[in-house]
Write a protein that holds these residues in place. Sequence first.
Motif, PDB file in Angstrom:
ATOM      1  N   MET A 254       0.825  -1.207   0.000  1.00 51.71           N
ATOM      2  CA  MET A 254       0.000   0.000   0.000  1.00 51.71           C
ATOM      3  C   MET A 254       0.863   1.262   0.000  1.00 51.71           C
ATOM      4  SD  MET A 254      -3.284   0.838   2.403  1.00 51.71           S
ATOM      5  CE  MET A 254      -2.408   0.701   3.953  1.00 51.71           C
ATOM      6  N   SER A 255       2.068   1.175   0.524  1.00 46.79           N
ATOM      7  CA  SER A 255       2.926   2.350   0.560  1.00 46.79           C
ATOM      8  C   SER A 255       3.797   2.410  -0.680  1.00 46.79           C
ATOM      9  CB  SER A 255       3.805   2.329   1.813  1.00 46.79           C
ATOM     10  OG  SER A 255       4.693   1.243   1.754  1.00 46.79           O
ATOM     11  N   GLU A 256       4.259   3.605  -1.011  1.00 46.33           N
ATOM     12  CA  GLU A 256       5.155   3.801  -2.136  1.00 46.33           C
ATOM     13  C   GLU A 256       6.020   5.016  -1.850  1.00 46.33           C
ATOM     14  OE1 GLU A 256       2.462   6.767  -4.881  1.00 46.33           O
ATOM     15  OE2 GLU A 256       2.649   4.680  -5.487  1.00 46.33           O
ATOM     16  N   GLU A 257       7.169   5.095  -2.503  1.00 41.33           N
ATOM     17  CA  GLU A 257       8.001   6.272  -2.347  1.00 41.33           C
ATOM     18  C   GLU A 257       7.312   7.430  -3.057  1.00 41.33           C
ATOM     19  OE1 GLU A 257      10.828   8.517  -0.823  1.00 41.33           O
ATOM     20  OE2 GLU A 257      10.635   6.366  -0.459  1.00 41.33           O
ATOM     21  N   VAL A 258       7.040   8.484  -2.329  1.00 42.76           N
ATOM     22  CA  VAL A 258       6.276   9.598  -2.879  1.00 42.76           C
ATOM     23  C   VAL A 258       7.179  10.492  -3.707  1.00 42.76           C
ATOM     24  CG1 VAL A 258       4.885  11.621  -2.350  1.00 42.76           C
ATOM     25  CG2 VAL A 258       4.641   9.554  -0.973  1.00 42.76           C
ATOM     26  N   LYS A 259       6.865  10.584  -4.999  1.00 41.64           N
ATOM     27  CA  LYS A 259       7.573  11.504  -5.873  1.00 41.64           C
ATOM     28  C   LYS A 259       6.807  12.817  -5.884  1.00 41.64           C
ATOM     29  CE  LYS A 259       9.047  12.252 -10.635  1.00 41.64           C
ATOM     30  NZ  LYS A 259       8.960  11.789 -12.042  1.00 41.64           N
ATOM     31  N   ARG A 260       7.501  13.925  -5.631  1.00 42.71           N
ATOM     32  CA  ARG A 260       6.829  15.220  -5.543  1.00 42.71           C
ATOM     33  C   ARG A 260       6.319  15.637  -6.911  1.00 42.71           C
ATOM     34  NH1 ARG A 260       4.735  16.317  -0.984  1.00 42.71           N
ATOM     35  NH2 ARG A 260       3.992  18.434  -0.843  1.00 42.71           N
ATOM     36  N   GLU A 261       5.020  15.896  -6.984  1.00 41.58           N
ATOM     37  CA  GLU A 261       4.428  16.351  -8.238  1.00 41.58           C
ATOM     38  C   GLU A 261       4.663  17.848  -8.389  1.00 41.58           C
ATOM     39  OE1 GLU A 261       0.371  14.322  -8.871  1.00 41.58           O
ATOM     40  OE2 GLU A 261       0.751  14.134  -6.724  1.00 41.58           O
ATOM     41  N   ASN A 262       4.473  18.345  -9.625  1.00 35.55           N
ATOM     42  CA  ASN A 262       4.668  19.767  -9.893  1.00 35.55           C
ATOM     43  C   ASN A 262       3.563  20.313 -10.778  1.00 35.55           C
ATOM     44  OD1 ASN A 262       8.012  18.945  -9.957  1.00 35.55           O
ATOM     45  ND2 ASN A 262       7.322  20.610  -8.658  1.00 35.55           N
ATOM     46  N   PHE A 263       3.267  21.611 -10.597  1.00 34.94           N
ATOM     47  CA  PHE A 263       2.485  22.308 -11.593  1.00 34.94           C
ATOM     48  C   PHE A 263       3.376  22.483 -12.817  1.00 34.94           C
ATOM     49  CE2 PHE A 263       0.482  23.914  -7.606  1.00 34.94           C
ATOM     50  CZ  PHE A 263      -0.810  23.475  -7.867  1.00 34.94           C
ATOM     51  N   THR A 264       2.773  22.512 -14.006  1.00 29.13           N
ATOM     52  CA  THR A 264       3.583  22.568 -15.226  1.00 29.13           C
ATOM     53  C   THR A 264       4.321  23.897 -15.375  1.00 29.13           C
ATOM     54  OG1 THR A 264       1.657  23.334 -16.501  1.00 29.13           O
ATOM     55  CG2 THR A 264       2.105  20.961 -16.485  1.00 29.13           C
ATOM     56  N   GLY A 265       3.790  24.947 -14.778  1.00 31.48           N
ATOM     57  CA  GLY A 265       4.444  26.246 -14.893  1.00 31.48           C
ATOM     58  C   GLY A 265       3.727  27.295 -14.062  1.00 31.48           C
ATOM     59  N   LYS A 266       4.045  28.554 -14.355  1.00 35.13           N
ATOM     60  CA  LYS A 266       3.529  29.669 -13.565  1.00 35.13           C
ATOM     61  C   LYS A 266       2.013  29.791 -13.671  1.00 35.13           C
ATOM     62  CE  LYS A 266       3.850  34.697 -13.249  1.00 35.13           C
ATOM     63  NZ  LYS A 266       4.494  35.908 -13.791  1.00 35.13           N
TER      64      LYS A 266
ATOM     65  N   VAL B 169      -8.938  15.461  -7.051  1.00 36.19           N
ATOM     66  CA  VAL B 169      -7.696  15.276  -6.293  1.00 36.19           C
ATOM     67  C   VAL B 169      -7.025  13.952  -6.660  1.00 36.19           C
ATOM     68  CG1 VAL B 169      -6.752  14.946  -3.966  1.00 36.19           C
ATOM     69  CG2 VAL B 169      -8.425  16.757  -4.389  1.00 36.19           C
ATOM     70  N   MET B 170      -7.830  12.904  -6.902  1.00 41.13           N
ATOM     71  CA  MET B 170      -7.279  11.593  -7.271  1.00 41.13           C
ATOM     72  C   MET B 170      -6.435  11.660  -8.543  1.00 41.13           C
ATOM     73  SD  MET B 170     -10.275   8.794  -6.586  1.00 41.13           S
ATOM     74  CE  MET B 170     -10.747   8.279  -4.932  1.00 41.13           C
ATOM     75  N   PHE B 171      -6.802  12.557  -9.454  1.00 41.34           N
ATOM     76  CA  PHE B 171      -6.072  12.661 -10.722  1.00 41.34           C
ATOM     77  C   PHE B 171      -4.719  13.343 -10.566  1.00 41.34           C
ATOM     78  CE2 PHE B 171     -10.184  11.679 -12.639  1.00 41.34           C
ATOM     79  CZ  PHE B 171      -9.805  10.892 -13.721  1.00 41.34           C
ATOM     80  N   GLY B 172      -4.461  13.924  -9.397  1.00 41.49           N
ATOM     81  CA  GLY B 172      -3.147  14.481  -9.135  1.00 41.49           C
ATOM     82  C   GLY B 172      -3.057  15.968  -9.398  1.00 41.49           C
ATOM     83  N   VAL B 173      -1.844  16.500  -9.281  1.00 43.98           N
ATOM     84  CA  VAL B 173      -1.611  17.937  -9.379  1.00 43.98           C
ATOM     85  C   VAL B 173      -1.785  18.438 -10.803  1.00 43.98           C
ATOM     86  CG1 VAL B 173       0.125  19.754  -9.106  1.00 43.98           C
ATOM     87  CG2 VAL B 173      -0.107  17.987  -7.361  1.00 43.98           C
ATOM     88  N   GLU B 174      -1.065  17.837 -11.752  1.00 51.71           N
ATOM     89  CA  GLU B 174      -1.079  18.333 -13.128  1.00 51.71           C
ATOM     90  C   GLU B 174      -2.362  17.961 -13.864  1.00 51.71           C
ATOM     91  OE1 GLU B 174       1.360  17.651 -17.302  1.00 51.71           O
ATOM     92  OE2 GLU B 174       2.396  17.275 -15.394  1.00 51.71           O
TER      93      GLU B 174
ATOM     94  N   MET C 299      -4.187   7.459  -4.530  1.00 54.07           N
ATOM     95  CA  MET C 299      -5.514   6.847  -4.547  1.00 54.07           C
ATOM     96  C   MET C 299      -5.966   6.483  -3.128  1.00 54.07           C
ATOM     97  SD  MET C 299      -8.134   5.801  -6.336  1.00 54.07           S
ATOM     98  CE  MET C 299      -7.566   5.677  -8.041  1.00 54.07           C
ATOM     99  N   VAL C 300      -5.089   5.803  -2.377  1.00 56.30           N
ATOM    100  CA  VAL C 300      -5.435   5.381  -1.014  1.00 56.30           C
ATOM    101  C   VAL C 300      -5.660   6.593  -0.121  1.00 56.30           C
ATOM    102  CG1 VAL C 300      -4.563   4.223   1.046  1.00 56.30           C
ATOM    103  CG2 VAL C 300      -4.260   3.160  -1.196  1.00 56.30           C
ATOM    104  N   ALA C 301      -4.759   7.585  -0.225  1.00 56.26           N
ATOM    105  CA  ALA C 301      -4.893   8.791   0.601  1.00 56.26           C
ATOM    106  C   ALA C 301      -6.195   9.530   0.279  1.00 56.26           C
ATOM    107  CB  ALA C 301      -3.696   9.709   0.373  1.00 56.26           C
ATOM    108  N   SER C 302      -6.562   9.568  -1.000  1.00 62.33           N
ATOM    109  CA  SER C 302      -7.795  10.248  -1.415  1.00 62.33           C
ATOM    110  C   SER C 302      -9.035   9.543  -0.873  1.00 62.33           C
ATOM    111  CB  SER C 302      -7.878  10.337  -2.938  1.00 62.33           C
ATOM    112  OG  SER C 302      -6.809  11.087  -3.472  1.00 62.33           O
ATOM    113  N   ILE C 303      -9.016   8.219  -0.881  1.00 66.00           N
ATOM    114  CA  ILE C 303     -10.153   7.447  -0.345  1.00 66.00           C
ATOM    115  C   ILE C 303     -10.303   7.692   1.149  1.00 66.00           C
ATOM    116  CG2 ILE C 303     -11.002   5.109   0.120  1.00 66.00           C
ATOM    117  CD1 ILE C 303      -9.714   4.302  -2.592  1.00 66.00           C
ATOM    118  N   ILE C 304      -9.169   7.748   1.863  1.00 67.48           N
ATOM    119  CA  ILE C 304      -9.206   8.016   3.300  1.00 67.48           C
ATOM    120  C   ILE C 304      -9.798   9.398   3.564  1.00 67.48           C
ATOM    121  CG2 ILE C 304      -7.745   8.485   5.320  1.00 67.48           C
ATOM    122  CD1 ILE C 304      -5.894   6.260   4.257  1.00 67.48           C
ATOM    123  N   VAL C 305      -9.399  10.376   2.758  1.00 70.88           N
ATOM    124  CA  VAL C 305      -9.913  11.735   2.922  1.00 70.88           C
ATOM    125  C   VAL C 305     -11.416  11.780   2.631  1.00 70.88           C
ATOM    126  CG1 VAL C 305      -9.845  14.083   1.969  1.00 70.88           C
ATOM    127  CG2 VAL C 305      -7.720  12.901   2.538  1.00 70.88           C
ATOM    128  N   MET C 306     -11.871  11.022   1.635  1.00 74.13           N
ATOM    129  CA  MET C 306     -13.306  10.982   1.331  1.00 74.13           C
ATOM    130  C   MET C 306     -14.085  10.411   2.516  1.00 74.13           C
ATOM    131  SD  MET C 306     -15.718  11.652  -0.810  1.00 74.13           S
ATOM    132  CE  MET C 306     -17.472  11.398  -0.525  1.00 74.13           C
TER     133      MET C 306
END
Length: 454
Positions: free
Chosen positions: A1-13, A162-167, A342-349
């Motif tokens: 269930m756990s994974e190394e979290v890679k920091r997501e980014n907005f594509t730009g300004k 939120v499940m679809f991520g930052v970008e 996905m798991v974190a989003s379900i917990i938040v829901m």
Amino acid sequence: MSEEVKRENFTGKIGFVLAAAGSAVGLGNLWRFPYLAEQYGGGIFLLVYIILVVTFGFTLMLTEVTMGRRTGKSCIDAFKNLSKKHAFIGWLAALVPIIIVPYYCVIGGWVMKYFAEFAVGSGSVAAESGFFGSFISCSLPGIFDSPVIWFLLFAALCVIVVMFGVEKGIEKISKILMPVLLVLMIIIAGYALTMPGSMQGLEYYLMPDFSKFSMATVLGAMGQLFYSMSLAMGIMITYGSYMKKSVNIEKSVRQISLVDTGVAILAGLMIVPSVVAFGGEISSGPGLMFVTLPMVFESMPGGHIVGALFFFLVIIAAMTSAISLAETVVSMIRDRLKWSRMVASIIVMVMIAGLGMLSCLGFGPLDFINIAGNTFLDMFDLISNSVLMPIVAILTCLFIGFVVGPKFISDEIKTSGEFGFERPYNILVKYICPILLILILITGLMSMFGMYSI
């Protein structure tokens, strides 16, 4: 269930600015700002508010965004990485979105219900005296008359984004919804100003009357700005952590402040002249949004169309803010527990559904439970807005001003451009902001005990 979290980014300004502005633009702009503007002298309140945005608000937002980008963490780990001894500030900040997002989704559900009523041509029903009270107390017949259904629908839509991520989720939906929001507001404000009698309201709203200036005006403007700009909720730290190093922080925060303030001013242009023109009274909170305005829309020519457009834009404002609150909690879970999005989003829901149900049913089946004369929703709102947020903001300013030092912020800002605001920033974050925030906290506590009202 756990994974190394890679920091997501907005594509730009643009993606960052629209997402952060979407967070800042929320229900507070649309139902609290017009009420306070009317209560505290119209134009003079507007002038004071703008001055505070470019000083007080800009300083606090700049601090949080920069902390997020420099540490690359959400609020708990951002404070912990800088000083383990002061990690408790991050935990206090984490409580704010956890408390707010459930009841915020309840109110978002109310907005969706009203949009549906106006969209199907039943605005006259929604404008009837007693409709709002019957709806939130679960007294109306039919499954789609239940506030629970609309609350869960709004919350589910928010969490799906939120499940679809930052970008692919937050940035993409913000790029669509924020321009739509601004266009709709301009259309409705323009229409409102064509109403007979609206110019009287417009003059009151825009022309400063310095005889109406008081300390209460300043405190009211500070309180509104504080909540309007999504400060001390962990949101701007989280969004800052998704910001690319090449993006100019100072310019981006200035643009977010500009959009948020522009929306607040537009909200006043939509509401103050309209209500004045039709002889209504500008009340605060739910009374304005769900009682006064439906009556105003119904008295307008083509009001059912204007009402549908208005509640649609309120859905957009509420959704972008709720998404940022939910994302902040998801980000904290992922940083702390290394779980998948996905798991974190379900917990938040599940959390939203559980806590939100107290607020949702607190006006009906659970109305016998009263906390110091407040419903669950009112109590959650008071704890988060009047107590936790000012405390978090005070501690953040003192932490940056006297523990890590303002140079920590300046150095990060200068990695992507000049920092023209550096000298006033140092004075504001160390001395002026903490003093103003302590005043907000005192007035908030006094308001809780019925000793003061903003």
